[in-house]
Motif scaffolding. Structure first.
Motif, PDB file in Angstrom:
ATOM      1  N   ASP A   1      -8.215  -9.487  22.659  1.00 41.21           N
ATOM      2  CA  ASP A   1      -9.206  -9.771  23.703  1.00 41.21           C
ATOM      3  C   ASP A   1     -10.136 -10.926  23.358  1.00 41.21           C
ATOM      4  O   ASP A   1     -11.159 -11.124  24.028  1.00 41.21           O
ATOM      5  N   ALA A   2      -9.799 -11.705  22.318  1.00 41.14           N
ATOM      6  CA  ALA A   2     -10.612 -12.866  21.923  1.00 41.14           C
ATOM      7  C   ALA A   2     -12.075 -12.493  21.682  1.00 41.14           C
ATOM      8  O   ALA A   2     -12.982 -13.279  21.941  1.00 41.14           O
ATOM      9  N   GLY A   3     -12.304 -11.269  21.200  1.00 41.34           N
ATOM     10  CA  GLY A   3     -13.652 -10.840  20.846  1.00 41.34           C
ATOM     11  C   GLY A   3     -14.486 -10.310  21.992  1.00 41.34           C
ATOM     12  O   GLY A   3     -15.669 -10.006  21.808  1.00 41.34           O
ATOM     13  N   MET A   4     -13.892 -10.159  23.171  1.00 42.48           N
ATOM     14  CA  MET A   4     -14.660  -9.740  24.344  1.00 42.48           C
ATOM     15  C   MET A   4     -15.389  -8.419  24.120  1.00 42.48           C
ATOM     16  O   MET A   4     -16.533  -8.240  24.554  1.00 42.48           O
ATOM     17  N   SER A   5     -14.754  -7.475  23.426  1.00 44.17           N
ATOM     18  CA  SER A   5     -15.308  -6.126  23.316  1.00 44.17           C
ATOM     19  C   SER A   5     -16.605  -6.059  22.521  1.00 44.17           C
ATOM     20  O   SER A   5     -17.324  -5.059  22.592  1.00 44.17           O
ATOM     21  N   ILE A   6     -16.943  -7.114  21.777  1.00 50.38           N
ATOM     22  CA  ILE A   6     -18.193  -7.105  21.024  1.00 50.38           C
ATOM     23  C   ILE A   6     -19.254  -8.008  21.656  1.00 50.38           C
ATOM     24  O   ILE A   6     -20.336  -8.179  21.101  1.00 50.38           O
TER      25      ILE A   6
END
Length: 266
Positions: free
Chosen positions: A248-253
């Motif tokens: 997710d290319a870091g979306m979740s953080i």
């Protein structure tokens, strides 16, 4: 150097619809790595259109809602490819013909059909092909989503369906471990540009928002998902089992990114 060690391996790929499909990109990456890719599509019409994309690669037809077609597929493939080293399950379906409805109004037939096609088909396929899978280095990968806990109204009942798929991965890994070392994993991407996603109400707005939520401000590409699937098909990923790999290319953080919070007009 054959880093992925896929040269000469045979991988069964379900779910190519067109050149935007995760399954199509996955098949291309696998073929570039030297694997023999065998495609399965849901209808003769789809077989004809996919033929233009994959050239001379074998393409079989199977509607996974029908067990007899799954059994016939197994027999037909066994005659040409007695052993499989991997299975890629990139199949999902949701009937949004009723339009957007609150989750509690989800039509029973639509939910059950989505579970059958998007989740149970993985169980049925793995059971049918269990004797053909390489018991030492076999690998199964299903395409899920980055999170099933984000209650996006427009995605609706497909999130619980994907949650069932994720759980099935764990139970298949446990079940198959009684007689093999076949591994089961899910690849869980963020929002993608695919033809299937285009059928989700309001998807474009969600996609654009998700893109800005990534750390790089650039959405995940289908090619990145395909690369991860190819890695999971490879013996190089032998220590990964019963997992969901989030792409997710870091979306979740990054949901509280300052740029999102203070967007113009917010």
């Amino acid at each position: 150097m054959d880093f992925l060690q896929l040269e000469g391996k045979t991988v069964l790929v379900f779910g190519v619809a067109n050149r935007k499909s995760v399954a199509f990109h996955t098949g291309r990456v696998l073929a570039e790595a030297g694997a023999t890719v065998v495609y399965v599509v849901r209808s003769p019409a789809r077989q004809e259109s996919v033929r233009k994309l994959v050239g001379e690669a074998p393409i079989y037809v199977c509607d996974v809602e029908h067990q007899e077609q799954i059994d016939k597929l197994r027999d037909d493939i066994a005659a040409a490819h007695p052993q499989l080293h991997g299975i890629v399950h990139s199949i999902a379906f949701a009937d949004y013909s009723a339009g957007w409805l609150p989750f509690h109004e989800t039509p029973r037939p639509a939910f059950l059909q989505a579970i059958d096609i998007s989740c149970y088909s993985l169980i049925a396929i793995c059971n049918a092909f269990r004797e053909m899978l390489d018991k030492e280095n076999g690998s199964v990968a299903a395409i899920s989503i980055s999170t099933t806990r984000m209650a996006a109204e427009n995605y609706g009942y497909m999130a619980p369906v994907k949650a069932a798929l994720d759980s099935s991965i764990a139970f298949l890994a446990k079940s198959f471990s009684q007689f093999s070392h076949v591994r089961f994993n899910a690849v869980c991407p963020g929002l993608l540009k695919t033809s299937a996603s285009a059928g989700i109400p309001g998807y474009v707005d969600s996609y654009l928002y998700a893109e800005q939520a990534t750390l790089r401000k650039q959405a995940v590409s289908t090619e990145e998902v395909a690369n991860t699937v190819a890695f999971l098909m490879s013996p190089r990923s032998s220590g990964i089992n019963a997992q969901g790999l989030v792409i997710d290319a870091g979306m979740s953080i990054n949901y509280f990114d300052d740029g999102l919070i203070h967007r113009e007009g917010s």
